[in-house]
Write a protein that holds these residues in place. Structure first.
Motif, PDB file in Angstrom:
ATOM      1  N   SER A  78      48.147  16.790  43.161  1.00 53.01           N
ATOM      2  CA  SER A  78      46.944  15.976  43.349  1.00 53.01           C
ATOM      3  C   SER A  78      46.130  16.458  44.541  1.00 53.01           C
ATOM      4  O   SER A  78      44.910  16.625  44.459  1.00 53.01           O
ATOM      5  N   LEU A  79      46.819  16.685  45.688  1.00 49.23           N
ATOM      6  CA  LEU A  79      46.114  17.128  46.898  1.00 49.23           C
ATOM      7  C   LEU A  79      45.443  18.489  46.692  1.00 49.23           C
ATOM      8  O   LEU A  79      44.292  18.693  47.069  1.00 49.23           O
ATOM      9  N   VAL A  80      46.224  19.418  46.128  1.00 53.87           N
ATOM     10  CA  VAL A  80      45.648  20.756  45.899  1.00 53.87           C
ATOM     11  C   VAL A  80      44.456  20.670  44.960  1.00 53.87           C
ATOM     12  O   VAL A  80      43.411  21.294  45.177  1.00 53.87           O
ATOM     13  N   GLY A  81      44.616  19.871  43.890  1.00 48.33           N
ATOM     14  CA  GLY A  81      43.517  19.729  42.935  1.00 48.33           C
ATOM     15  C   GLY A  81      42.278  19.115  43.562  1.00 48.33           C
ATOM     16  O   GLY A  81      41.156  19.565  43.341  1.00 48.33           O
ATOM     17  N   ILE A  82      42.527  18.031  44.396  1.00 48.84           N
ATOM     18  CA  ILE A  82      41.391  17.366  45.050  1.00 48.84           C
ATOM     19  C   ILE A  82      40.700  18.314  46.033  1.00 48.84           C
ATOM     20  O   ILE A  82      39.470  18.376  46.112  1.00 48.84           O
ATOM     21  N   ILE A  83      41.491  19.050  46.823  1.00 55.41           N
ATOM     22  CA  ILE A  83      40.903  19.987  47.808  1.00 55.41           C
ATOM     23  C   ILE A  83      40.070  21.062  47.106  1.00 55.41           C
ATOM     24  O   ILE A  83      38.947  21.373  47.515  1.00 55.41           O
ATOM     25  N   ILE A  84      40.648  21.635  46.034  1.00 62.19           N
ATOM     26  CA  ILE A  84      39.893  22.652  45.287  1.00 62.19           C
ATOM     27  C   ILE A  84      38.606  22.051  44.727  1.00 62.19           C
ATOM     28  O   ILE A  84      37.528  22.654  44.803  1.00 62.19           O
ATOM     29  N   ALA A  85      38.734  20.833  44.159  1.00 62.15           N
ATOM     30  CA  ALA A  85      37.548  20.190  43.584  1.00 62.15           C
ATOM     31  C   ALA A  85      36.489  19.938  44.642  1.00 62.15           C
ATOM     32  O   ALA A  85      35.287  20.116  44.398  1.00 62.15           O
ATOM     33  N   MET A  86      36.920  19.516  45.852  1.00 59.28           N
ATOM     34  CA  MET A  86      35.958  19.254  46.934  1.00 59.28           C
ATOM     35  C   MET A  86      35.226  20.524  47.338  1.00 59.28           C
ATOM     36  O   MET A  86      33.996  20.539  47.504  1.00 59.28           O
ATOM     37  N   PHE A  87      36.000  21.604  47.511  1.00 60.67           N
ATOM     38  CA  PHE A  87      35.357  22.873  47.895  1.00 60.67           C
ATOM     39  C   PHE A  87      34.402  23.365  46.813  1.00 60.67           C
ATOM     40  O   PHE A  87      33.301  23.848  47.107  1.00 60.67           O
ATOM     41  N   VAL A  88      34.854  23.247  45.565  1.00 60.49           N
ATOM     42  CA  VAL A  88      33.979  23.676  44.462  1.00 60.49           C
ATOM     43  C   VAL A  88      32.716  22.828  44.422  1.00 60.49           C
ATOM     44  O   VAL A  88      31.605  23.330  44.222  1.00 60.49           O
ATOM     45  N   HIS A  89      32.880  21.507  44.625  1.00 60.16           N
ATOM     46  CA  HIS A  89      31.729  20.604  44.612  1.00 60.16           C
ATOM     47  C   HIS A  89      30.742  20.964  45.726  1.00 60.16           C
ATOM     48  O   HIS A  89      29.531  21.027  45.517  1.00 60.16           O
ATOM     49  N   ILE A  90      31.287  21.180  46.942  1.00 59.90           N
ATOM     50  CA  ILE A  90      30.421  21.553  48.073  1.00 59.90           C
ATOM     51  C   ILE A  90      29.704  22.867  47.784  1.00 59.90           C
ATOM     52  O   ILE A  90      28.503  23.027  48.057  1.00 59.90           O
ATOM     53  N   PHE A  91      30.472  23.825  47.226  1.00 55.88           N
ATOM     54  CA  PHE A  91      29.869  25.122  46.902  1.00 55.88           C
ATOM     55  C   PHE A  91      28.742  24.976  45.869  1.00 55.88           C
ATOM     56  O   PHE A  91      27.655  25.551  46.029  1.00 55.88           O
ATOM     57  N   ILE A  92      29.018  24.185  44.829  1.00 58.07           N
ATOM     58  CA  ILE A  92      27.991  23.997  43.793  1.00 58.07           C
ATOM     59  C   ILE A  92      26.763  23.298  44.363  1.00 58.07           C
ATOM     60  O   ILE A  92      25.628  23.655  44.055  1.00 58.07           O
ATOM     61  N   GLN A  93      26.991  22.291  45.222  1.00 60.40           N
ATOM     62  CA  GLN A  93      25.857  21.596  45.837  1.00 60.40           C
ATOM     63  C   GLN A  93      25.038  22.548  46.705  1.00 60.40           C
ATOM     64  O   GLN A  93      23.803  22.467  46.743  1.00 60.40           O
ATOM     65  N   SER A  94      25.722  23.459  47.392  1.00 59.11           N
ATOM     66  CA  SER A  94      25.001  24.453  48.206  1.00 59.11           C
ATOM     67  C   SER A  94      24.166  25.366  47.320  1.00 59.11           C
ATOM     68  O   SER A  94      23.002  25.669  47.651  1.00 59.11           O
ATOM     69  N   ILE A  95      24.768  25.791  46.203  1.00 59.80           N
ATOM     70  CA  ILE A  95      24.025  26.642  45.277  1.00 59.80           C
ATOM     71  C   ILE A  95      22.821  25.905  44.719  1.00 59.80           C
ATOM     72  O   ILE A  95      21.696  26.452  44.639  1.00 59.80           O
ATOM     73  N   ILE A  96      23.019  24.635  44.348  1.00 55.31           N
ATOM     74  CA  ILE A  96      21.897  23.843  43.815  1.00 55.31           C
ATOM     75  C   ILE A  96      20.805  23.684  44.860  1.00 55.31           C
ATOM     76  O   ILE A  96      19.611  23.780  44.553  1.00 55.31           O
ATOM     77  N   GLN A  97      21.213  23.462  46.119  1.00 57.69           N
ATOM     78  CA  GLN A  97      20.236  23.321  47.195  1.00 57.69           C
ATOM     79  C   GLN A  97      19.442  24.614  47.392  1.00 57.69           C
ATOM     80  O   GLN A  97      18.219  24.586  47.583  1.00 57.69           O
ATOM     81  N   ILE A  98      20.170  25.744  47.347  1.00 58.61           N
ATOM     82  CA  ILE A  98      19.487  27.038  47.482  1.00 58.61           C
ATOM     83  C   ILE A  98      18.496  27.251  46.343  1.00 58.61           C
ATOM     84  O   ILE A  98      17.359  27.702  46.546  1.00 58.61           O
ATOM     85  N   ILE A  99      18.934  26.895  45.116  1.00 57.26           N
ATOM     86  CA  ILE A  99      18.049  27.046  43.954  1.00 57.26           C
ATOM     87  C   ILE A  99      16.820  26.164  44.103  1.00 57.26           C
ATOM     88  O   ILE A  99      15.684  26.586  43.815  1.00 57.26           O
ATOM     89  N   GLU A 100      17.018  24.924  44.572  1.00 59.02           N
ATOM     90  CA  GLU A 100      15.882  24.019  44.768  1.00 59.02           C
ATOM     91  C   GLU A 100      14.929  24.559  45.828  1.00 59.02           C
ATOM     92  O   GLU A 100      13.703  24.481  45.677  1.00 59.02           O
TER      93      GLU A 100
END
Length: 323
Positions: A78-100
């Motif tokens: 659960s912890l590993v999955g949540i941590i990976i998901a958080m990093f992926v989410h932050i990364f995707i949000q950064s990419i979306i922000q850059i695209i915007e």
């Protein structure tokens, strides 16, 4: 099914780590959480089956029937999955922000581009209008000189006024072509020479000589800085041919003008089959014309060669870009 059969020895346990990762990539966060909770619930049900002995004995590994192992593995996954998901989410949000930000920058650039095009178009129209007004003003001046030449008391004065009229018309023709052109910084060279020669021949060929004008123009466009001096130079040369070169009877009367590119220069060759230069002290106009040609050749930084042995042959070469 593999987890159901092999319990904690199953090789599909890492799938629980990548479920939130996949959910973040494919769905929104709330859907990823929902999918992850379903996965954890599935894991808990299988763990409960192992711990309560509900799994068929042939499938169950007794060594794994330990609650804390299932709990520890569940927490780690659960912890590993949540941590990976958080990093992926932050990364995707950064990419979306850059695209915007890129989209916003693109919109700003697009707006600036439209403004620049509009400004360029306005300046182009303004320049065309300026050329049109200059052409009209020069036409008025040449018209006044033409009227004045009609009242001149002698041929010398009339000839002088007519020469001045044609010099002004040479400049006026440049502004006329610039007004008509899509590109207000250059003129169509062959059209300019053809129309200019026609004006001069109509003005000075009063004896009705049948003059064969041959144009070999390989220069398509000439910038305005070259257009005016070249026009005046050719005006003087054609006028000189008509007044002095063709003043004796001969089988044919020919004027040949060629222009082409040579390295980083333009080269123009003018020649007629007349008698060459007439040296006559009383012909002050001829002297003024030659002085004017020499001055304009210097202005465009030209190198020139003149031959007058039984003909008039002037070639000059000047750089495409003036220093």
């Amino acid at each position: 099914m593999d987890l159901y059969q092999h319990g904690l020895s199953s090789t599909v346990k890492p799938v629980f780590v990548f479920i939130p990762f996949t959910g973040i990539l494919v769905f929104k966060v709330r859907w990823a959480i929902f999918i992850y909770l379903v996965s954890i619930l599935t894991y808990a049900i299988i763990a409960y089956g192992y711990l309560t002995g509900q799994i068929p004995p042939g499938l169950m590994d007794p060594a794994l029937n330990v609650p804390y192992k299932w709990a520890v593995n569940g927490v780690i996954l659960s912890l590993v999955g949540i941590i990976i998901a958080m990093f992926v989410h932050i990364f995707i949000q950064s990419i979306i922000q850059i695209i915007e930000q890129q989209d916003q920058s693109y919109e700003v650039l697009e707006h600036q581009d439209r403004e620049l095009k509009q400004n360029i178009e306005e300046k182009k129209v303004l320049l065309q209008e300026i050329h049109h007004r200059v052409k009209n003003n020069l036409a008025v001046v040449s018209g006044l000189l033409d009227l004045q030449s009609g009242m001149a008391p002698d041929d010398f004065s009339r000839s002088a006024l007519k020469l001045s009229t044609n010099r002004i018309l040479s400049i006026s023709k440049v502004h006329e072509l610039l007004y008509q052109s899509e590109d207000v910084s250059r003129i169509h060279f062959k059209k300019y020479i053809k129309e200019l020669a026609g004006i001069i021949l109509d003005s000075f060929n009063k004896t009705g000589l049948e003059i064969n004008l041959k144009l070999d123009i390989d220069i398509q466009y000439l910038n305005v800085n070259h257009g005016v001096p070249i026009g005046i130079i050719l005006n003087e040369l054609i006028t000189n041919s008509l007044k002095h070169g063709f003043n004796e009877a001969q089988e044919s009367y020919q004027i040949h003008i060629s222009a082409f590119e040579e390295d980083e220069h333009y080269k123009i060759i003018y020649q007629d089959n007349g008698s060459g230069v007439v040296v006559n002290k009383s012909e002050k106009l001829s002297g003024l014309g030659i002085t004017l040609v020499d001055s304009l050749l210097t202005q465009i930084e030209a190198e020139s060669q003149l031959k007058t042995d039984g003909m008039y042959h002037l070639s000059f070469r000047f750089p495409k870009e003036l220093s």
